[in-house]
Design a protein around this motif. Structure first.
Motif, PDB file in Angstrom:
ATOM      1  N   VAL A  28       0.865  -1.183   0.000  1.00 28.75           N
ATOM      2  CA  VAL A  28       0.000   0.000   0.000  1.00 28.75           C
ATOM      3  C   VAL A  28       0.896   1.224   0.000  1.00 28.75           C
ATOM      4  O   VAL A  28       1.807   1.334   0.806  1.00 28.75           O
ATOM      5  CB  VAL A  28      -0.915   0.019   1.244  1.00 28.75           C
ATOM      6  N   SER A  29       0.640   2.131  -0.930  1.00 22.24           N
ATOM      7  CA  SER A  29       1.422   3.370  -0.951  1.00 22.24           C
ATOM      8  C   SER A  29       0.504   4.536  -0.605  1.00 22.24           C
ATOM      9  O   SER A  29      -0.680   4.535  -0.928  1.00 22.24           O
ATOM     10  CB  SER A  29       2.062   3.586  -2.322  1.00 22.24           C
ATOM     11  N   LYS A  30       1.070   5.501   0.077  1.00 23.88           N
ATOM     12  CA  LYS A  30       0.311   6.672   0.513  1.00 23.88           C
ATOM     13  C   LYS A  30      -0.209   7.443  -0.690  1.00 23.88           C
ATOM     14  O   LYS A  30       0.504   7.709  -1.630  1.00 23.88           O
ATOM     15  CB  LYS A  30       1.200   7.570   1.357  1.00 23.88           C
ATOM     16  N   THR A  31      -1.486   7.811  -0.620  1.00 21.64           N
ATOM     17  CA  THR A  31      -2.097   8.592  -1.687  1.00 21.64           C
ATOM     18  C   THR A  31      -1.646  10.041  -1.550  1.00 21.64           C
ATOM     19  O   THR A  31      -1.888  10.683  -0.535  1.00 21.64           O
ATOM     20  CB  THR A  31      -3.639   8.512  -1.592  1.00 21.64           C
ATOM     21  N   GLN A  32      -0.977  10.561  -2.581  1.00 16.90           N
ATOM     22  CA  GLN A  32      -0.451  11.924  -2.558  1.00 16.90           C
ATOM     23  C   GLN A  32      -1.373  12.916  -3.248  1.00 16.90           C
ATOM     24  O   GLN A  32      -1.382  14.093  -2.917  1.00 16.90           O
ATOM     25  CB  GLN A  32       0.923  11.962  -3.239  1.00 16.90           C
ATOM     26  N   THR A  33      -2.124  12.438  -4.227  1.00 14.61           N
ATOM     27  CA  THR A  33      -3.059  13.282  -4.973  1.00 14.61           C
ATOM     28  C   THR A  33      -4.345  12.485  -5.165  1.00 14.61           C
ATOM     29  O   THR A  33      -4.389  11.289  -4.869  1.00 14.61           O
ATOM     30  CB  THR A  33      -2.502  13.655  -6.370  1.00 14.61           C
ATOM     31  N   ILE A  34      -5.361  13.108  -5.689  1.00 10.26           N
ATOM     32  CA  ILE A  34      -6.595  12.390  -5.978  1.00 10.26           C
ATOM     33  C   ILE A  34      -6.293  11.354  -7.056  1.00 10.26           C
ATOM     34  O   ILE A  34      -5.709  11.679  -8.084  1.00 10.26           O
ATOM     35  CB  ILE A  34      -7.695  13.369  -6.424  1.00 10.26           C
ATOM     36  N   GLU A  35      -6.644  10.096  -6.789  1.00 12.13           N
ATOM     37  CA  GLU A  35      -6.348   9.003  -7.712  1.00 12.13           C
ATOM     38  C   GLU A  35      -7.636   8.333  -8.174  1.00 12.13           C
ATOM     39  O   GLU A  35      -8.496   7.994  -7.365  1.00 12.13           O
ATOM     40  CB  GLU A  35      -5.436   7.967  -7.034  1.00 12.13           C
ATOM     41  N   TYR A  36      -7.728   8.138  -9.481  1.00 13.92           N
ATOM     42  CA  TYR A  36      -8.909   7.533 -10.098  1.00 13.92           C
ATOM     43  C   TYR A  36      -8.594   6.106 -10.510  1.00 13.92           C
ATOM     44  O   TYR A  36      -7.544   5.829 -11.072  1.00 13.92           O
ATOM     45  CB  TYR A  36      -9.317   8.315 -11.336  1.00 13.92           C
ATOM     46  N   LYS A  37      -9.515   5.201 -10.219  1.00 13.82           N
ATOM     47  CA  LYS A  37      -9.453   3.830 -10.733  1.00 13.82           C
ATOM     48  C   LYS A  37     -10.755   3.578 -11.467  1.00 13.82           C
ATOM     49  O   LYS A  37     -11.562   4.492 -11.652  1.00 13.82           O
ATOM     50  CB  LYS A  37      -9.273   2.851  -9.579  1.00 13.82           C
ATOM     51  N   SER A  38     -10.998   2.339 -11.856  1.00 16.07           N
ATOM     52  CA  SER A  38     -12.148   2.025 -12.697  1.00 16.07           C
ATOM     53  C   SER A  38     -13.461   2.625 -12.197  1.00 16.07           C
ATOM     54  O   SER A  38     -14.173   3.254 -12.958  1.00 16.07           O
ATOM     55  CB  SER A  38     -12.285   0.510 -12.852  1.00 16.07           C
ATOM     56  N   PHE A  39     -13.785   2.451 -10.921  1.00 20.46           N
ATOM     57  CA  PHE A  39     -15.040   3.000 -10.414  1.00 20.46           C
ATOM     58  C   PHE A  39     -14.866   3.692  -9.061  1.00 20.46           C
ATOM     59  O   PHE A  39     -15.844   3.949  -8.358  1.00 20.46           O
ATOM     60  CB  PHE A  39     -16.132   1.914 -10.324  1.00 20.46           C
ATOM     61  N   THR A  40     -13.623   4.020  -8.694  1.00 23.36           N
ATOM     62  CA  THR A  40     -13.378   4.656  -7.398  1.00 23.36           C
ATOM     63  C   THR A  40     -12.477   5.876  -7.525  1.00 23.36           C
ATOM     64  O   THR A  40     -11.712   6.010  -8.483  1.00 23.36           O
ATOM     65  CB  THR A  40     -12.724   3.669  -6.407  1.00 23.36           C
ATOM     66  N   ILE A  41     -12.600   6.749  -6.530  1.00 28.02           N
ATOM     67  CA  ILE A  41     -11.743   7.923  -6.405  1.00 28.02           C
ATOM     68  C   ILE A  41     -11.152   7.899  -5.004  1.00 28.02           C
ATOM     69  O   ILE A  41     -11.887   7.899  -4.014  1.00 28.02           O
ATOM     70  CB  ILE A  41     -12.537   9.240  -6.597  1.00 28.02           C
ATOM     71  N   ASP A  42      -9.828   7.857  -4.904  1.00 29.58           N
ATOM     72  CA  ASP A  42      -9.112   7.852  -3.631  1.00 29.58           C
ATOM     73  C   ASP A  42      -8.599   9.265  -3.363  1.00 29.58           C
ATOM     74  O   ASP A  42      -7.973   9.873  -4.234  1.00 29.58           O
ATOM     75  CB  ASP A  42      -7.949   6.860  -3.709  1.00 29.58           C
ATOM     76  N   THR A  43      -8.884   9.794  -2.190  1.00 30.77           N
ATOM     77  CA  THR A  43      -8.443  11.148  -1.854  1.00 30.77           C
ATOM     78  C   THR A  43      -7.409  11.103  -0.729  1.00 30.77           C
ATOM     79  O   THR A  43      -7.503  10.266   0.172  1.00 30.77           O
ATOM     80  CB  THR A  43      -9.625  12.025  -1.411  1.00 30.77           C
ATOM     81  N   PRO A  44      -6.437  12.007  -0.744  1.00 29.16           N
ATOM     82  CA  PRO A  44      -5.461  12.060   0.352  1.00 29.16           C
ATOM     83  C   PRO A  44      -6.137  12.474   1.662  1.00 29.16           C
ATOM     84  O   PRO A  44      -7.034  13.322   1.668  1.00 29.16           O
ATOM     85  CB  PRO A  44      -4.474  13.140  -0.096  1.00 29.16           C
ATOM     86  N   GLY A  45      -5.695  11.896   2.762  1.00 29.14           N
ATOM     87  CA  GLY A  45      -6.243  12.245   4.063  1.00 29.14           C
ATOM     88  C   GLY A  45      -6.053  13.703   4.420  1.00 29.14           C
ATOM     89  O   GLY A  45      -6.861  14.291   5.135  1.00 29.14           O
ATOM     90  N   GLU A  46      -5.007  14.298   3.898  1.00 26.89           N
ATOM     91  CA  GLU A  46      -4.737  15.713   4.180  1.00 26.89           C
ATOM     92  C   GLU A  46      -5.866  16.614   3.684  1.00 26.89           C
ATOM     93  O   GLU A  46      -6.061  17.712   4.197  1.00 26.89           O
ATOM     94  CB  GLU A  46      -3.414  16.144   3.545  1.00 26.89           C
ATOM     95  N   TYR A  47      -6.608  16.154   2.690  1.00 30.87           N
ATOM     96  CA  TYR A  47      -7.685  16.975   2.123  1.00 30.87           C
ATOM     97  C   TYR A  47      -8.822  17.189   3.121  1.00 30.87           C
ATOM     98  O   TYR A  47      -9.477  18.217   3.089  1.00 30.87           O
ATOM     99  CB  TYR A  47      -8.228  16.350   0.842  1.00 30.87           C
ATOM    100  N   ILE A  48      -9.079  16.223   3.995  1.00 31.89           N
ATOM    101  CA  ILE A  48     -10.128  16.412   4.997  1.00 31.89           C
ATOM    102  C   ILE A  48      -9.549  17.023   6.266  1.00 31.89           C
ATOM    103  O   ILE A  48     -10.259  17.661   7.038  1.00 31.89           O
ATOM    104  CB  ILE A  48     -10.893  15.098   5.312  1.00 31.89           C
ATOM    105  N   GLU A  49      -8.267  16.887   6.465  1.00 34.65           N
ATOM    106  CA  GLU A  49      -7.642  17.438   7.668  1.00 34.65           C
ATOM    107  C   GLU A  49      -7.315  18.919   7.524  1.00 34.65           C
ATOM    108  O   GLU A  49      -7.012  19.576   8.513  1.00 34.65           O
ATOM    109  CB  GLU A  49      -6.391  16.637   8.010  1.00 34.65           C
ATOM    110  N   ASN A  50      -7.377  19.444   6.309  1.00 31.09           N
ATOM    111  CA  ASN A  50      -7.081  20.857   6.056  1.00 31.09           C
ATOM    112  C   ASN A  50      -8.307  21.505   5.408  1.00 31.09           C
ATOM    113  O   ASN A  50      -8.579  21.271   4.236  1.00 31.09           O
ATOM    114  CB  ASN A  50      -5.864  20.975   5.134  1.00 31.09           C
ATOM    115  N   PRO A  51      -9.041  22.327   6.152  1.00 32.14           N
ATOM    116  CA  PRO A  51     -10.256  22.934   5.603  1.00 32.14           C
ATOM    117  C   PRO A  51     -10.044  23.688   4.289  1.00 32.14           C
ATOM    118  O   PRO A  51     -10.979  23.819   3.501  1.00 32.14           O
ATOM    119  CB  PRO A  51     -10.716  23.881   6.714  1.00 32.14           C
ATOM    120  N   ARG A  52      -8.844  24.149   4.017  1.00 35.69           N
ATOM    121  CA  ARG A  52      -8.592  24.830   2.739  1.00 35.69           C
ATOM    122  C   ARG A  52      -8.696  23.879   1.552  1.00 35.69           C
ATOM    123  O   ARG A  52      -8.839  24.317   0.418  1.00 35.69           O
ATOM    124  CB  ARG A  52      -7.228  25.514   2.752  1.00 35.69           C
TER     125      ARG A  52
END
Length: 147
Positions: A28-52
Motif C-alpha cells: 500500500v502506498s500513501k495517496t499523494q493526490t486524488i487518484e482515479y481507478k475504474s469505479f473509485t476515487i481515492d483522496t489524500p487524508g490531508e484533504y479532509i484534515e485541512n479545511p482549505r
C-alpha cells in the motif's frame, strides 16, 4: 461514469480499503493526490484534515455517485466536521475500518460517523482479513441503492 469517492483521515485505511474492493494485493502506498481507478476515487487524508482543501473534495465529488467516509476504529475522535456529509449532493455512507485490530472500538467509530449526517448505511470492514468487504461491494454494485 460516476464513481465511488472515499474520504477519511490520514492512515484511516482508505487505500487499503479500495485495494480490497478492487481485489488487489501488494504494498500500500500513501495517496499523494486524488487518484482515479475504474469505479473509485481515492483522496489524500490531508484533504479532509485541512479545511482549505474542502473545495477540492467538493469539486471532485461532482464525479461521484456515492461518498464513503472512513473512520478508523482505533481512533476515538473524528476529524470530520459535524454534518459534513450533508454538504455533498449524493449518497453518503460510512465505513468503519480496522475492525480486526486489538484496540478496535467499532461502537465509538459508529457514533462518530453518525454525526456526519450520512444518507446511507454504515459498514464495518477489515481490509486485512476481508471481513465485511463483500457486503460493502454488494452495496456499491447495487444500482438500485446507489444512484
Amino acid at each position: 461514469m460516476k464513481k465511488i469517492m472515499v474520504i477519511g483521515a490520514v492512515d484511516s485505511g482508505k487505500t487499503s480499503l479500495l485495494m480490497a474492493i478492487h481485489g488487489e494485493t501488494g504494498q500500500v502506498s500513501k495517496t499523494q493526490t486524488i487518484e482515479y481507478k475504474s469505479f473509485t476515487i481515492d483522496t489524500p487524508g490531508e484533504y479532509i484534515e485541512n479545511p482549505r482543501m474542502y473545495r477540492a473534495l467538493m469539486s471532485t465529488s461532482l464525479e461521484a455517485k456515492c461518498i464513503m467516509f472512513t473512520q478508523d476504529s482505533t481512533i476515538s475522535k473524528s476529524i470530520f466536521p459535524p454534518g459534513f456529509a450533508r454538504a455533498f449532493n449524493c449518497m453518503s455512507i460510512g465505513v468503519i475500518t480496522k475492525i480486526d485490530h486489538p484496540q478496535s472500538n467499532p461502537q465509538r467509530a459508529n457514533e462518530l460517523l453518525m454525526e456526519l449526517g450520512l444518507k446511507g448505511p454504515i459498514f464495518q470492514v477489515s481490509a486485512l482479513s476481508g471481513e465485511g468487504i463483500d457486503e460493502l461491494k454488494l452495496f456499491i454494485s447495487s444500482k438500485n441503492r446507489v444512484s
